[in-house]
Design a protein around this motif. Structure first.
Motif, PDB file in Angstrom:
ATOM      1  N   PHE A  40       0.666  -0.922   0.182  1.00 25.80           N
ATOM      2  CA  PHE A  40      -0.428  -0.007   0.161  1.00 25.80           C
ATOM      3  C   PHE A  40       0.771   1.163  -0.127  1.00 25.80           C
ATOM      4  O   PHE A  40       1.816   1.430   1.028  1.00 25.80           O
ATOM      5  CB  PHE A  40      -0.938  -0.179   1.138  1.00 25.80           C
ATOM      6  CG  PHE A  40      -1.910   1.072   1.512  1.00 25.80           C
ATOM      7  CD1 PHE A  40      -3.031   1.574   0.359  1.00 25.80           C
ATOM      8  CD2 PHE A  40      -2.016   2.227   2.356  1.00 25.80           C
ATOM      9  CE1 PHE A  40      -4.006   2.187  -0.114  1.00 25.80           C
ATOM     10  CE2 PHE A  40      -2.600   2.921   2.751  1.00 25.80           C
ATOM     11  CZ  PHE A  40      -4.454   3.241   0.853  1.00 25.80           C
ATOM     12  N   TYR A  41       1.200   1.737  -0.925  1.00 30.27           N
ATOM     13  CA  TYR A  41       1.357   2.958  -1.385  1.00 30.27           C
ATOM     14  C   TYR A  41       1.093   4.527  -1.036  1.00 30.27           C
ATOM     15  O   TYR A  41      -0.377   4.604  -1.990  1.00 30.27           O
ATOM     16  CB  TYR A  41       2.441   3.208  -2.199  1.00 30.27           C
ATOM     17  CG  TYR A  41       2.997   1.717  -2.768  1.00 30.27           C
ATOM     18  CD1 TYR A  41       4.425   1.975  -2.208  1.00 30.27           C
ATOM     19  CD2 TYR A  41       2.781   0.415  -3.184  1.00 30.27           C
ATOM     20  CE1 TYR A  41       5.395   0.949  -3.082  1.00 30.27           C
ATOM     21  CE2 TYR A  41       3.256  -0.672  -3.089  1.00 30.27           C
ATOM     22  CZ  TYR A  41       4.829  -0.624  -3.043  1.00 30.27           C
ATOM     23  OH  TYR A  41       5.464  -1.379  -3.369  1.00 30.27           O
ATOM     24  N   TRP A  61      -2.901   0.718  -4.216  1.00 23.57           N
ATOM     25  CA  TRP A  61      -2.869  -0.310  -3.935  1.00 23.57           C
ATOM     26  C   TRP A  61      -2.770  -1.448  -4.453  1.00 23.57           C
ATOM     27  O   TRP A  61      -2.637  -2.000  -5.591  1.00 23.57           O
ATOM     28  CB  TRP A  61      -4.103  -1.224  -3.018  1.00 23.57           C
ATOM     29  CG  TRP A  61      -4.557  -1.957  -2.452  1.00 23.57           C
ATOM     30  CD1 TRP A  61      -3.664  -2.649  -1.618  1.00 23.57           C
ATOM     31  CD2 TRP A  61      -5.733  -3.097  -1.941  1.00 23.57           C
ATOM     32  NE1 TRP A  61      -3.957  -4.223  -1.945  1.00 23.57           N
ATOM     33  CE2 TRP A  61      -5.338  -3.736  -1.548  1.00 23.57           C
ATOM     34  CE3 TRP A  61      -6.696  -3.148  -2.849  1.00 23.57           C
ATOM     35  CZ2 TRP A  61      -6.378  -5.582  -1.493  1.00 23.57           C
ATOM     36  CZ3 TRP A  61      -7.507  -4.106  -2.611  1.00 23.57           C
ATOM     37  CH2 TRP A  61      -7.355  -4.596  -2.256  1.00 23.57           C
ATOM     38  N   ARG A  63      -1.211  -5.777  -5.603  1.00 25.36           N
ATOM     39  CA  ARG A  63      -1.734  -7.212  -4.447  1.00 25.36           C
ATOM     40  C   ARG A  63      -0.899  -8.067  -5.612  1.00 25.36           C
ATOM     41  O   ARG A  63      -0.991  -7.795  -6.340  1.00 25.36           O
ATOM     42  CB  ARG A  63      -2.965  -6.847  -4.428  1.00 25.36           C
ATOM     43  CG  ARG A  63      -4.303  -7.285  -4.640  1.00 25.36           C
ATOM     44  CD  ARG A  63      -6.099  -7.929  -4.295  1.00 25.36           C
ATOM     45  NE  ARG A  63      -5.723  -8.842  -3.976  1.00 25.36           N
ATOM     46  CZ  ARG A  63      -5.674  -9.992  -4.558  1.00 25.36           C
ATOM     47  NH1 ARG A  63      -6.488  -9.852  -5.765  1.00 25.36           N
ATOM     48  NH2 ARG A  63      -6.554 -10.996  -3.247  1.00 25.36           N
ATOM     49  N   ARG A 175       6.234   3.400   0.814  1.00 29.19           N
ATOM     50  CA  ARG A 175       4.750   2.509   1.006  1.00 29.19           C
ATOM     51  C   ARG A 175       4.299   2.388   2.376  1.00 29.19           C
ATOM     52  O   ARG A 175       5.876   3.186   3.176  1.00 29.19           O
ATOM     53  CB  ARG A 175       6.225   1.216   0.690  1.00 29.19           C
ATOM     54  CG  ARG A 175       4.915   0.107   0.939  1.00 29.19           C
ATOM     55  CD  ARG A 175       5.305  -1.723   0.280  1.00 29.19           C
ATOM     56  NE  ARG A 175       6.994  -1.445   1.370  1.00 29.19           N
ATOM     57  CZ  ARG A 175       7.454  -2.713   1.345  1.00 29.19           C
ATOM     58  NH1 ARG A 175       7.687  -3.378   0.012  1.00 29.19           N
ATOM     59  NH2 ARG A 175       8.764  -2.662   1.707  1.00 29.19           N
ATOM     60  N   LEU A 180       2.610  -5.925   1.426  1.00 27.36           N
ATOM     61  CA  LEU A 180       1.501  -7.156   1.694  1.00 27.36           C
ATOM     62  C   LEU A 180       1.794  -8.367   1.097  1.00 27.36           C
ATOM     63  O   LEU A 180       1.056  -8.721  -0.134  1.00 27.36           O
ATOM     64  CB  LEU A 180       0.185  -6.110   1.263  1.00 27.36           C
ATOM     65  CG  LEU A 180       0.287  -5.077   2.174  1.00 27.36           C
ATOM     66  CD1 LEU A 180      -0.577  -4.412   1.703  1.00 27.36           C
ATOM     67  CD2 LEU A 180      -0.257  -5.044   3.298  1.00 27.36           C
ATOM     68  N   GLU A 198      -3.258  -8.434   3.059  1.00 30.97           N
ATOM     69  CA  GLU A 198      -3.488  -7.189   2.088  1.00 30.97           C
ATOM     70  C   GLU A 198      -3.810  -5.827   2.833  1.00 30.97           C
ATOM     71  O   GLU A 198      -4.090  -5.210   2.026  1.00 30.97           O
ATOM     72  CB  GLU A 198      -4.142  -7.650   0.949  1.00 30.97           C
ATOM     73  CG  GLU A 198      -5.977  -7.893   1.849  1.00 30.97           C
ATOM     74  CD  GLU A 198      -6.214  -8.757   1.111  1.00 30.97           C
ATOM     75  OE1 GLU A 198      -6.667  -9.150  -0.297  1.00 30.97           O
ATOM     76  OE2 GLU A 198      -7.775  -8.569   0.552  1.00 30.97           O
ATOM     77  N   SER A 226      -6.330   0.477   2.088  1.00 28.35           N
ATOM     78  CA  SER A 226      -6.170   0.167   1.553  1.00 28.35           C
ATOM     79  C   SER A 226      -7.197  -0.971   0.683  1.00 28.35           C
ATOM     80  O   SER A 226      -7.544  -1.053  -0.447  1.00 28.35           O
ATOM     81  CB  SER A 226      -5.043  -1.018   1.012  1.00 28.35           C
ATOM     82  OG  SER A 226      -4.917  -1.826   2.081  1.00 28.35           O
ATOM     83  N   THR A 227      -7.867  -1.730   1.910  1.00 27.56           N
ATOM     84  CA  THR A 227      -8.841  -1.863   1.516  1.00 27.56           C
ATOM     85  C   THR A 227      -9.815  -2.542   2.904  1.00 27.56           C
ATOM     86  O   THR A 227      -9.077  -2.633   3.933  1.00 27.56           O
ATOM     87  CB  THR A 227      -9.271  -3.983   0.275  1.00 27.56           C
ATOM     88  OG1 THR A 227     -10.192  -4.246   0.897  1.00 27.56           O
ATOM     89  CG2 THR A 227      -7.898  -4.268   1.610  1.00 27.56           C
ATOM     90  N   HIS A 252     -13.667   1.657   2.128  1.00 22.01           N
ATOM     91  CA  HIS A 252     -12.096   2.391   2.161  1.00 22.01           C
ATOM     92  C   HIS A 252     -11.433   3.139   3.652  1.00 22.01           C
ATOM     93  O   HIS A 252     -10.864   3.513   4.002  1.00 22.01           O
ATOM     94  CB  HIS A 252     -12.360   3.491   1.181  1.00 22.01           C
ATOM     95  CG  HIS A 252     -12.728   2.272  -0.474  1.00 22.01           C
ATOM     96  ND1 HIS A 252     -11.591   1.632  -1.275  1.00 22.01           N
ATOM     97  CD2 HIS A 252     -13.825   2.199  -1.275  1.00 22.01           C
ATOM     98  CE1 HIS A 252     -12.779   1.369  -2.039  1.00 22.01           C
ATOM     99  NE2 HIS A 252     -14.096   1.423  -1.712  1.00 22.01           N
TER     100      HIS A 252
END
Length: 322
Positions: A40-41, A61, A63, A175, A180, A198, A226-227, A252
């Motif tokens: 996650f940046y 994000w 993944r 980051r 993740l 994640e 990120s989520t 979010h």
């Protein structure tokens, strides 16, 4: 008639040339992505927006899927106050896949979406004090599929320490936390949960009692993640150098709490203070999301999936279940 035809051809060539000039492609041969790219940046522009008193964060994000590929979601959230129209929050997402060659990275966008959620509570001159529970759900306002081919995209380079991405236009994303990868075990309300690793986030801003009901011995913050798909109230967090937990989950966004000792002053957390789930990470395991849930997410990101491809994916899932 010939002149009209010539003008049309010329216009097409100019447009095609512009597309090539404003996009990036891999300079080297495509290679499997460095696993540590997953993360996650947050864009450094987010800090500048704070200085301009804008409630805005831009994040990326990335993944890793179970087949070793990488996909991304570029998210921008903004809280907007208007003198004439309704106040709201806007969420803009760009999704697609990631191509790599060593530390070269190209983001190939396949879908752009824009969401709004209206604020119906009491208007306050400070947008940070808007009542969180007076927001409606995010409603999709716009959706655009990207027509640019796979020979183009947005290029970047992963830093040697794996902690930042520098794009060709000079923009840098830093980051949050570590890569993740794998799965993480978390103790939630005396129960153990194991989920995909994640999730990472940052502090958006501290919440006042006007924005969210205060609980004795707790300081609340609004955080951008990120989520939030696998998050639930009670999950422990590391928020900078402190221990905290998730209080309430939104799309979010989450309200997170930090405990405050009686008579002590709440810690002053800076804007964009990083936060990660507080648990044990197993890097040897891979994502379990290559299931129906994962297929649904992929279909949402690419509305142009053919019937034949959908059947193939469903057959894969059926084979795993047998």
């Amino acid at each position: 008639m010939f002149q009209k035809f010539f003008r049309n051809i010329l216009a097409f060539l100019i447009l095609f040339g512009l597309c090539l000039d404003c996009s990036d492609s891999l300079k080297g041969k495509p290679t499997p992505a460095i696993p540590e790219l997953a993360g996650f940046y947050v864009s450094e522009k987010s800090r500048d927006w704070l200085k301009d008193n804008k409630l805005k964060i831009q994040a990326l994000w990335i993944r890793r899927t179970t087949n070793g590929e990488m996909e991304f979601m570029n998210k921008t959230i903004t809280r907007l106050q208007f003198s004439v129209s309704d106040n709201r929050e806007e969420l803009k997402t760009r999704t697609g896949k990631v191509l790599t060659s060593g530390r070269e990275v190209v983001l190939l966008e396949s879908l752009y979406r824009e969401y709004h959620r209206q604020y119906s509570g009491k208007n306050n001159p400070d947008a940070k004090d808007w009542d969180l529970r007076s927001f409606g759900p995010f409603a999709k306002m716009k959706e655009v599929s990207n027509l640019i081919g796979e020979g183009s995209g947005r290029g970047a380079k992963l830093a040697d320490d794996n902690n930042s991405l520098v794009f060709s236009n000079g923009e840098t994303y830093y980051r949050i936390g570590g890569p993740l990868l794998g799965r993480i075990s978390i103790n939630v309300n005396k129960y153990k949960r194991v989920i995909d690793n994640e999730v990472a986030g940052v502090v958006f801003f501290p919440l006042s009692t006007t924005a969210f009901p205060e609980e004795n011995g707790k300081q609340s913050y609004l955080a951008f993640f990120s989520t939030t798909e696998s998050l639930s109230p009670g999950m422990p967090l590391r928020i900078g150098d402190y221990s905290g937990s998730i209080k309430e989950v939104f799309e979010h966004l989450c309200v997170v709490d930090l405990p405050v000792k009686t008579g002590a002053q709440a810690p002053s957390l800076a804007y964009l203070t990083p936060m990660i789930l507080d648990g044990q990470v197993d890097l040897k395991t891979v994502s379990h999301k290559e299931t129906t849930e994962e297929l649904i997410r992929r279909l949402k990101q690419d509305p142009n999936v053919s019937k034949e491809e959908l059947i193939r994916e469903l057959e894969k899932l059926k084979g795993r279940d047998q």
